[in-house]
Design an enzyme around this catalytic site. Sequence first.
Site, PDB file in Angstrom:
ATOM      1  N   LEU A 155       0.877  -1.173   0.000  1.00 23.15           N
ATOM      2  CA  LEU A 155       0.000   0.000   0.000  1.00 23.15           C
ATOM      3  C   LEU A 155       0.912   1.220   0.000  1.00 23.15           C
ATOM      4  CD1 LEU A 155      -2.692  -1.030   2.681  1.00 23.15           C
ATOM      5  CD2 LEU A 155      -2.959  -1.009   0.194  1.00 23.15           C
ATOM      6  N   ASP A 156       0.474   2.292  -0.645  1.00 26.55           N
ATOM      7  CA  ASP A 156       1.279   3.520  -0.677  1.00 26.55           C
ATOM      8  C   ASP A 156       1.441   4.086   0.732  1.00 26.55           C
ATOM      9  OD1 ASP A 156       1.266   3.320  -3.420  1.00 26.55           O
ATOM     10  OD2 ASP A 156      -0.436   4.692  -3.669  1.00 26.55           O
ATOM     11  N   ILE A 157       2.407   4.963   0.869  1.00 29.38           N
ATOM     12  CA  ILE A 157       2.686   5.549   2.199  1.00 29.38           C
ATOM     13  C   ILE A 157       1.445   6.244   2.795  1.00 29.38           C
ATOM     14  CG2 ILE A 157       3.668   7.680   1.185  1.00 29.38           C
ATOM     15  CD1 ILE A 157       5.669   7.606   3.594  1.00 29.38           C
ATOM     16  N   THR A 207      -1.741   5.512   2.030  1.00 28.94           N
ATOM     17  CA  THR A 207      -2.929   4.651   2.020  1.00 28.94           C
ATOM     18  C   THR A 207      -3.038   3.933   3.362  1.00 28.94           C
ATOM     19  OG1 THR A 207      -2.714   4.294  -0.351  1.00 28.94           O
ATOM     20  CG2 THR A 207      -4.058   2.705   0.835  1.00 28.94           C
ATOM     21  N   LYS A 247      -5.405   5.264  -7.494  1.00 27.85           N
ATOM     22  CA  LYS A 247      -5.261   6.724  -7.667  1.00 27.85           C
ATOM     23  C   LYS A 247      -5.242   7.087  -9.152  1.00 27.85           C
ATOM     24  CE  LYS A 247      -2.622   7.277  -3.437  1.00 27.85           C
ATOM     25  NZ  LYS A 247      -1.266   7.190  -2.925  1.00 27.85           N
TER      26      LYS A 247
END
Length: 236
Positions: A102-104, A106, A190
């Site tokens: 997961l992105d930073i 998220t 996104k």
Amino acid sequence: MTRLDKFLCDEGFGTRKEVKALIKSGKVKVNGETAKSPEAKIDDDTVILVNGAEVKAQSSIYIIMNKPKGVVCASRDKLHKTVFDILPEEIKRKDLFTVGRLDIDTTGLLVITNDGELSHRLLSPKHHAEKEYYAEGKGRLNPNSKEIFEEGLPWGEGRLKPAKLEVISDNGEEVKAGLIITEGKFHQVKRMFYTVGVEVTGLKRVRFGGLCLPPDLKEGEARYLTSDEEKILKTF
Ligand code: URA
């Protein structure tokens, strides 16, 4: 019969040197007594605790985390804390990895394991494990977004697999929506929203396969999956 230090290395507690230091620090108990010697002989009936948690031989570990913002899904990072840094001490081990990333910024459901085979199956495009996200964003959402996502959004040279969009609210400037995808391409959610006019300002994963984010697991918390949850994770 094996040696305590070898057993702990095999179970992912680090190199021989690190495991020796762990034993020296008094955090390892063997049959109720604080272990003193890395060479201590152990067998299948020996009960071993590290930081108070029992270590079972060769067991696969499945952890669920509600990932908070600001931590990264990497084993090491110079600037940020990693998801492994924030695991409770009693479940930290060296052989863990995240199932996907997961992105930073998220939040939400992240599975952490040492089971490479299951991780591979869950991430394989062949198996189509669903990932469900709750997204908030700013912008004017293309009114045909649902159909566009269902058809498979053009992506580079090809197309994404069909995705399900459910708009929860949309006032022409701000959007709240659920999105179910079966792939895990870089910044996929996104970028999908961006192509239909919305800049995502908040993203949370709420489901992975059949496994839902438990409502009582707060951001930043992690725990072992229950055996029922483990079964659910393995059937998708
Ligand atoms: N899609 C994104 O854009 N970010 C995530 O963290 C996960 C899916």
